[in-house]
Each structure stands twice: as structure tokens, then as C-alpha cells.
Design a protein around this motif. Structure first.
Motif, short mmCIF file in Angstrom:
data_model
loop_
_atom_site.label_atom_id
_atom_site.label_comp_id
_atom_site.label_asym_id
_atom_site.label_seq_id
_atom_site.Cartn_x
_atom_site.Cartn_y
_atom_site.Cartn_z
N THR A 47 0.85 -1.33 0.10
CA THR A 47 -0.09 0.06 0.14
C THR A 47 0.99 1.35 -0.02
N GLY A 48 2.02 1.14 0.34
CA GLY A 48 2.89 2.31 0.42
C GLY A 48 2.52 3.32 1.65
N THR A 49 1.85 2.69 2.59
CA THR A 49 1.54 3.43 4.28
C THR A 49 2.11 2.28 4.92
N THR A 50 2.32 3.14 6.24
CA THR A 50 2.97 2.23 7.39
C THR A 50 1.73 1.25 8.07
N TRP A 51 1.83 -0.04 8.26
CA TRP A 51 0.76 -0.98 8.79
C TRP A 51 1.80 -1.62 10.07
N PHE A 52 1.17 -1.86 11.14
CA PHE A 52 1.91 -2.39 12.23
C PHE A 52 0.86 -3.40 13.00
N TRP A 53 1.49 -4.25 13.91
CA TRP A 53 0.91 -5.11 14.73
C TRP A 53 0.70 -4.47 16.20
N SER A 54 -0.67 -4.31 16.75
CA SER A 54 -0.52 -3.85 17.90
C SER A 54 -0.66 -4.92 18.89
N ARG A 55 0.42 -4.95 19.75
CA ARG A 55 0.33 -6.12 20.82
C ARG A 55 -0.65 -5.97 21.76
N GLN A 71 1.30 7.77 7.09
CA GLN A 71 2.64 7.95 6.71
C GLN A 71 2.96 7.28 5.48
N GLU A 72 3.30 8.05 4.56
CA GLU A 72 3.81 7.55 3.10
C GLU A 72 4.94 7.05 3.06
#
Length: 113
Positions: A47-55, A71-72
């Protein structure tokens, strides 16, 4: 010397996570540190945007999807051991959930020279 690696070569911890330092691409300002899993790395690349895992919530989150402070992604780097990531982004708004530009706004005192 710059080398290239693939997402498949990244090394995740026993929980399937890898730490990710997020940095403003043009100023080198460290904005935040978050965790990624294999799926969030793939979504970030796609996607070109930031993805994270929420613990804490045990779910994926797309940074800025709720706040509008997306965030690009400009570059994604792995360290020498491929077990930590550095993502260089264009983050026009605050990166911290507190509304601060960066999550690193509290200086630690007490004996550091």
C-alpha cells in the motif's frame, strides 16, 4: 555497501514480530518505534503506507487511518541481521498518539553524561 533483501528473508521473534523504527525521510527525525508481523510488512510494501501489529489490541493497524496522519513510505530497510526494520516515511502530521510530532519527547535524567 547497500545490499538488497526480501520480505521473506526477514527474521521475526518467537511471537512472529519484528521491531520497526519509523524515521522522517528528509530530516532523519525518529518518529516512533512499533512492531510488525509478516502481514503488516506485506501490507506496508503493497500500500505504501505504514501498517503495524498492535501487541495490546492484538490486531493490525494502518498508522493514521483514524487520525488522518498517514505515513507515506519512502524506503524500507532491514538491519545487518534482518531482525529490525527502519522505515523512512513522509509523516506530515503528528506520529504520536499524544499529538506530539514524535513519540520521543521525554528526556531521561539522572546520571547520563
Amino acid at each position: 555497501m547497500e545490499q538488497v533483501t526480501t520480505a521473506a528473508e526477514l527474521k521475526y521473534d518467537d511471537c512472529g514480530l519484528i521491531p520497526c523504527v519509523v524515521q522522517q525521510y528528509d530530516t532523519s527525525e525518529v518518529l516512533m518505534v512499533a512492531w510488525m508481523n509478516e502481514e503488516s510488512v506485506g501490507l506496508t510494501l503493497k500500500t505504501g503506507t505504514t501498517w503495524f501489529w498492535s501487541r495490546s489490541r492484538q490486531e493490525l493497524w494502518n498508522k493514521g487511518a483514524t487520525s488522518g496522519n498517514m505515513q507515506e513510505v519512502r524506503e524500507l530497510w532491514a538491519d545487518c541481521d534482518s531482525d529490525t526494520l527502519l522505515v523512512k516515511v513522509d509523516s506530515p502530521g503528528p506520529a504520536c498518539h499524544t499529538g506530539n510530532r514524535t513519540c520521543f519527547f521525554k528526556r531521561v535524567e539522572g546520571g547520563v553524561r
